[in-house]
Design an enzyme around this catalytic site. Structure first.
Site, short mmCIF file in Angstrom:
data_model
loop_
_atom_site.label_atom_id
_atom_site.label_comp_id
_atom_site.label_asym_id
_atom_site.label_seq_id
_atom_site.Cartn_x
_atom_site.Cartn_y
_atom_site.Cartn_z
N SER A 145 48.88 29.82 77.23
CA SER A 145 50.19 30.18 77.37
C SER A 145 51.62 31.22 77.44
O SER A 145 50.66 32.64 76.86
CB SER A 145 50.80 28.95 75.59
OG SER A 145 52.33 29.35 76.05
N TYR A 158 51.37 28.00 66.28
CA TYR A 158 51.42 27.61 68.04
C TYR A 158 51.20 29.15 68.69
O TYR A 158 50.41 29.24 69.62
CB TYR A 158 52.30 26.45 68.79
CG TYR A 158 52.49 27.00 70.20
CD1 TYR A 158 51.18 25.64 70.35
CD2 TYR A 158 52.81 26.98 71.30
CE1 TYR A 158 50.81 25.19 72.14
CE2 TYR A 158 51.94 26.98 72.46
CZ TYR A 158 51.44 25.96 73.05
OH TYR A 158 50.98 25.39 74.53
#
Length: 253
Positions: A145, A158
């Site tokens: 990501s 995250y």
């Protein structure tokens, strides 16, 4: 003078394993690899979703099969690699996000996200690498990501997992390089999928995303597909230990 020749982007004769490949970005990755000629095995926890994805891919003329798999069950992961491997390509798209303010993160949510995004990703790569050593080469691709390169609000856990994946990839790339095994990641921005639709339907969150992305649109699954084929193919033969940011300029600002 002999003109140089572009290395092939084709994957004919290659076998690819795509955990998280039944929907969203993972399905896009599976289709991209199959379009380039690879035989693709997709995996996900939901047997019905896997079967549906495999059916659609076969109807489109692709070589595809699937297996129901919980990637956090390391014994089951080992059994799949023993039965189906070795694979020339691992494209791991399995992941989890549970967002909260850092001061409100529950230990159970922390553990769940770490278990899939870091622990499972690590041991999937380990199993893939063991098989690739037999094949004298291969490509390991983690779907990471943009949050593996920057911070994000209510995303401490995250972000931590994706930063961890980036570090793991660099270390594995150094260790596995002599075996001609390449280890890289793709780092998307917010991609429109059924899972992210609640985020895009929130006007405030949509405005935040559009402000951060420098190009005049948000991400689509198709934006990831070319990067996957590139990293899986001979076209990226000297690329390892790095990431491709498909983020519309998010991290540039």
């Amino acid at each position: 003078m002999t003109l140089p020749k572009t290395p092939s982007f084709r994957l004919d004769g290659k076998r690819a394993f795509v955990p998280g490949g039944s929907r969203g970005i993972g399905l896009g990755c599976a289709v991209a690899l199959a379009e380039a000629g690879a035989e693709v095995v997709i995996a996900a926890r939901g047997a019905e979703a896997v079967a549906d994805a495999v059916r659609q891919m076969r109807e489109a003329g692709f070589a595809a099969s699937g297996v129901a798999l919980d990637v956090t069950d390391l014994d089951a992961v080992g059994q799949v690699f023993a039965a189906q491997g070795p694979f020339d390509i691992l494209c791991n798209s399995a992941g989890l996000a549970r967002h909260s303010k850092a001061v409100e993160t529950a230990p159970a949510d922390f553990d769940a996200v770490m278990n899939i995004n870091v622990r499972a990703a690590y041991f999937l790569a380990q199993q893939a690498a063991l098989g690739m050593k037999q094949l004298k080469g291969g490509s390991i691709i983690q779907i990471s990501s943009q949050m593996g390169h920057v911070g994000g609000q209510e995303r401490a856990v995250y972000c931590g997992t994706k930063h961890a994946v980036e570090g793991i990839n660099k270390a594995m790339a150094i260790e596995l390089g002599p075996d001609n095994i390449r280890v890289n990641s793709i780092c998307p921005t917010f991609i429109r999928t059924p899972l992210t639709e609640p985020t895009f339907s929130d006007p405030a969150k949509r405005a935040w995303i559009e402000d951060k992305i420098k190009l005049p649109r948000v991400g689509e699954v198709e934006d990831i597909m070319g990067a996957v084929v590139y990293l899986a193919s001979d076209a990226s033969g000297l690329v390892t230990g790095t990431s491709i940011l498909v983020d519309g300029g998010w991290t540039a600002g």
